[in-house]
Design an enzyme around this catalytic site. Structure first.
Site, PDB file in Angstrom:
ATOM      1  N   CYS A 149      22.681  10.527  -7.346  1.00 13.75           N
ATOM      2  CA  CYS A 149      21.919   9.946  -8.452  1.00 13.75           C
ATOM      3  C   CYS A 149      21.243   8.669  -7.983  1.00 13.75           C
ATOM      4  O   CYS A 149      21.519   8.157  -6.891  1.00 13.75           O
ATOM      5  CB  CYS A 149      22.813   9.663  -9.659  1.00 13.75           C
ATOM      6  SG  CYS A 149      24.050   8.381  -9.360  1.00 13.75           S
ATOM      7  N   CYS A 202      23.540   5.809  -6.993  1.00 11.67           N
ATOM      8  CA  CYS A 202      24.119   5.914  -5.649  1.00 11.67           C
ATOM      9  C   CYS A 202      23.134   5.399  -4.600  1.00 11.67           C
ATOM     10  O   CYS A 202      23.525   4.702  -3.651  1.00 11.67           O
ATOM     11  CB  CYS A 202      24.493   7.365  -5.345  1.00 11.67           C
ATOM     12  SG  CYS A 202      25.825   8.015  -6.357  1.00 11.67           S
ATOM     13  N   ASP A 211     -16.976   2.636   6.425  1.00 15.07           N
ATOM     14  CA  ASP A 211     -17.175   2.075   7.751  1.00 15.07           C
ATOM     15  C   ASP A 211     -18.078   3.033   8.531  1.00 15.07           C
ATOM     16  O   ASP A 211     -18.278   4.181   8.122  1.00 15.07           O
ATOM     17  CB  ASP A 211     -15.810   1.907   8.427  1.00 15.07           C
ATOM     18  CG  ASP A 211     -15.935   1.407   9.853  1.00 15.07           C
ATOM     19  OD1 ASP A 211     -16.699   0.458  10.071  1.00 15.07           O
ATOM     20  OD2 ASP A 211     -15.283   1.986  10.734  1.00 15.07           O
ATOM     21  N   ASP A 227     -11.409   3.032   9.692  1.00 11.17           N
ATOM     22  CA  ASP A 227     -10.476   3.545  10.701  1.00 11.17           C
ATOM     23  C   ASP A 227     -10.006   2.514  11.704  1.00 11.17           C
ATOM     24  O   ASP A 227      -9.143   2.807  12.529  1.00 11.17           O
ATOM     25  CB  ASP A 227     -11.137   4.694  11.474  1.00 11.17           C
ATOM     26  CG  ASP A 227     -12.199   4.189  12.443  1.00 11.17           C
ATOM     27  OD1 ASP A 227     -12.989   3.310  12.043  1.00 11.17           O
ATOM     28  OD2 ASP A 227     -12.222   4.667  13.585  1.00 11.17           O
ATOM     29  N   ASP A 231     -10.859  -3.035   9.802  1.00 14.52           N
ATOM     30  CA  ASP A 231     -10.972  -2.531   8.432  1.00 14.52           C
ATOM     31  C   ASP A 231      -9.690  -2.726   7.634  1.00 14.52           C
ATOM     32  O   ASP A 231      -9.670  -2.482   6.422  1.00 14.52           O
ATOM     33  CB  ASP A 231     -11.312  -1.038   8.437  1.00 14.52           C
ATOM     34  CG  ASP A 231     -12.636  -0.742   9.118  1.00 14.52           C
ATOM     35  OD1 ASP A 231     -13.599  -1.481   8.859  1.00 14.52           O
ATOM     36  OD2 ASP A 231     -12.691   0.215   9.914  1.00 14.52           O
TER      37      ASP A 231
END
Length: 778
Positions: free
Chosen positions: A97, A100, A503, A675, A679
């Site tokens: 759960c 836990c 970009d 990429d 950026d």
């Protein structure tokens, strides 16, 4: 975090259960069933985590620490991703759960040398990172054992075994309920249609129905009873408690009618109810397992044997998990790459399993080879670059688990709403009984039947499933299309995007520029290429490819968005090298101290799908603009070819981030696609962000989505799926609310039987799950 904690000492006295594990106390025992539980409770209390006992939902006795836990050396399974850092993946039994998960993470976080501890409830997987020696793994494992959790080195096989055992138990209970309900129904039909039968025959049929129905109710209902008891002990009633009360009340009322030989019993309703509810649980489990299949598929790709090359030239077949970075393996024709690596020769690979690309691609010598790909060409020898648990497949699996389990805005709303259901449902059921019995003067049996119908027909299951089911289906469907979702709220934010910032190099263009031959001095080219080898920037990589024999320069430092420097030598933009504004086109300038600058010019091709993708984004209401750090001439040419009217050149990382901030201040919701390292700041600041295949690690980490396929063609489809997923989530929430608003008055008025109530409730959950399965369709 977990809400108000109950007084655990009084809980143990009132329930006769062990304060820590919940097992029944024997005569003479006070609070704890064994010394292990007493020690575990003292440990939890000492860490300040006693609120765990107010929210746990574990089975009684499940967290009892073993008196003599098996001795297992975990140190060899720890990996060192960086100097002085260790990481360990464990399979945790007893993790059942959210409480836990919280206890495990918080207990480990209290250790001074532990940097992070993340547990996955779905995968039963715990990842621990600490600073120090690998032998510390045994101490951390012992800490979890003292809390009552059993640990072992994590493997996908362990997870599948656990899921199969749970699935078999649920299916077995369904089989018992279905078989029993059919037989009880045959007996009940005889009572319904036998209007002239004598009291003795009817009494005998009632007892026959009880003989079949009572064992079925007791055995097949155990999945609900266990969950209800655990929730009741924790002081947090769940919907399973309402179901359990409804089933047991129906069976008890039927037994009372049997004892007094009443005209009817409802054993058929109790057993049929269990069959319908269990069928819904089995179906829901299958749907969720299908939605999470992406993680299992990824992990399965790295299972199996690989042929490791020994120093003497012999081949050794070993499991992929036993191969370390730096080992050399033989990849035969048709073999699947179980690990990431590099080869000294060109390789033709089919990477459809991870990127979704249907056409095999040729990887140049020295280019990183992705795990999960299939060798479509000749056999080659590969140098492994990362172990199985540190490789790209394991990283993608962790990102998928995180995205599927984390809670977005709609999930949090549904969770909060569903928590109000249980107390309201019990109050309405009690009021229904009192109204029919005390006000309308109906027999107590009729009043109880109507109250039971309220318990059964009013279920938050549909609301609880409304959004999570959509999320896991959409994330899994996007992965199969070659898109990795790394953020819990990415789809919600992507659905609201209304502007896209792109970009240039590596995003709109192929990112594989080629050095133009302009009579460069070989010695200068060699020195510049040696510095370029230290960077992943596309221009630097192209320069390194132009002079592959150049050795890596020492002491190279990268300045994001500007260039490289090693001592007095610099390689990068014109401004970085002290020459003012950048020249037109893609250019790197090399300058050693006060020496004469040397310009290296490159050419890059526009991606084949760039113009079509930009047009498709425009049709979806996302006008595009181009933001690049390259020179004005190169940026203008790419913008013209891609059909982008708004563009800006010579934009450094701060300028990109400032543009994103300006758009958001103006009320726009920009999608940033980039990429490179330069950026990363803009990607993190944007409303939502994505990085294409081949992006730098920093860019992918800052992005909400990673496009595994080459090109941008998947991006419009992702936006359509995100918008559809949010629409379906709203539909599910609306349906769940309307269903309960209509269903409650019908049950209160006594217009349904327990069987019909169970059928309608199970159907509501089924409708929500089936609607969620549409989320992966474009």
């Amino acid at each position: 975090m977990l809400g108000r904690a109950l007084p655990v000492a009084s809980e143990a006295v009132s329930t006769g259960a062990c304060t820590h594990c919940g097992a029944a106390l024997a005569a003479g025992q006070d609070r704890f069933c064994c010394n292990g539980c007493a020690g575990a409770h003292a440990l939890v209390a000492g860490l300040g985590l006693a609120s765990f006992y107010g929210r746990r939902e574990t089975e009684a006795g499940a967290l009892r620490p073993e008196e003599a836990p098996p001795v297992l050396d975990l140190a060899p399974f720890a990996a060192a991703p960086k100097d002085d850092l260790q990481r360990l993946d464990l399979m945790v039994a007893g993790l059942t759960c959210g409480a836990c998960v919280w206890l495990v993470e918080q207990a480990l976080a209290a250790e001074r040398d532990v940097l992070s501890a993340r547990a996955s409830l779905t995968a039963r997987r715990l990842t621990i990172t600490w600073r120090g020696a690998a032998a510390r793994a045994n101490d951390l494992g012992a800490l979890l054992a003292r809390l009552g959790f059993r640990v072992a080195p994590w493997s996908p096989a362990c997870l599948r075994a656990t899921e199969d055992a749970e699935g078999r138990a649920l299916t077995r209970a369904l089989g018992i309920a279905a078989f029993g309900s059919m037989n009880v129904m045959l007996v009940s039909v005889a009572v319904w249609v036998g209007g002239d039968m004598g009291p003795a025959l009817r009494h005998g049929l009632h007892w026959l129905a009880a003989l079949i129905g009572l064992p079925v109710v007791l055995v097949a209902g155990m999945p609900f009873y266990r969950s209800a008891w655990a929730a009741l002990r924790a002081g947090r009633p769940s919907m399973d408690l309402a179901i359990s009360l409804g089933v047991l009340a129906t069976a008890g009322m039927s037994l009372s009618e049997t004892l007094r030989n009443g005209p009817y019993t409802w054993f058929d309703g109790a057993t049929m109810l269990l069959a319908l509810l269990l069928a819904g649980r089995v179906f829901d489990r299958a749907a969720r397992r299908r939605a999470r299949q992406s993680v299992a598929e990824l992990l399965a790709l790295q299972e199996g044997l690989v042929n490791r090359l020994l120093p003497d030239g012999r081949l050794e077949a070993v499991p992929a998990e036993a191969v370390a970075a730096g080992d050399r393996v033989l990849v035969a024709a048709g073999d699947r790459l179980r690990l990431d690596g590099e080869a000294a020769v060109d390789a033709l690979l089919d990477a459809a399993a991870t990127t979704g690309e249907s056409v095999p691609r040729r990887y140049a010598a020295g280019e990183p080879l992705p795990a999960g790909a299939v060798n479509m060409g000749a056999a080659f020898t590969m140098t492994v670059s990362a172990s199985a648990k540190d490789g790209s497949l394991a990283a993608m699996a962790r990102l998928l688990e995180r995205a599927e389990q984390a809670k977005g805005r709609f999930v949090a709303i549904a969770d909060r709403a569903s928590r109000f259901y249980v107390p309201i449902v019990h109050a309405v059921a009690a009021a229904t009984f009192l109204a029919w019995w005390g006000v309308l003067d109906a027999p107590w049996q009729v009043a109880l039947v109507n109250a039971v119908c309220v318990l059964l027909i009013t279920c938050p299951c549909a609301l609880a499933l409304a959004v999570p089911a959509v999320q896991v289906v959409a994330v899994g469907g996007l992965f199969r299309r070659g898109v990795l979702v790394t953020s819990a709220t990415a789809l919600e934010r992507l659905a609201g995007a209304d502007h896209v910032v792109l970009d240039k190099t590596g995003t709109l263009t192929e990112g594989r520029p080629v050095l133009l031959p302009e009579g460069q001095d070989p010695a200068t080219l060699r020195r510049a290429a040696g510095m370029a080898r230290a960077s992943r920037h596309p221009l630097a990589q192209a320069l390194a490819r132009a002079c592959p024999e150049a050795p890596l320069a020492a002491g190279v430092r990268e300045v994001p968005g500007q260039g490289l420097e090693a001592g007095a030598a610099r390689l990068g933009s014109s401004a970085f090298c002290g020459l003012g504004t950048s020249a037109d086109g893609m250019t790197l300038v090399f300058r050693d101290g006060e020496g004469a600058p040397v310009a290296f010019r490159f050419a890059d091709r526009l991606r084949a799908d760039a113009a079509a993708s930009v047009a498709a984004l425009g049709e979806l209401g996302l006008p595009a603009e181009l933001l690049s750090g390259d020179g004005e001439g190169a940026v203008a040419a790419v913008a013209r070819q891609a059909g982008i009217a708004q563009w800006r050149a010579a934009a450094d990382p701060l300028a990109k981030q400032a543009r994103i901030a300006a758009l958001m201040k103006a009320g726009r919701h920009p999608l940033m696609v980039g990429d490179g390292i330069n950026d990363a700041a803009a990607l993190a600041a944007a409303h939502v962000s994505a990085s294409p295949a081949g992006a730098t690690d920093l860019a992918q980490t800052a992005s909400d989505l990673v496009l595994q396929r080459e090109g941008l063609s998947a991006l419009p489809a992702v936006i359509r799926i995100a918008r559809q997923a949010q629409s379906i989530a709203r539909q599910n929430i609306g349906f769940s609310l309307v269903y309960n608003v209509v269903a409650v008055p019908v049950a209160v008025l006594g217009l349904v039987t327990p069987v019909i109530a169970a059928l309608v409730m199970a159907s509501s959950s089924l409708v929500v799950v089936l609607n969620a399965l549409r989320a992966a369709k474009d």
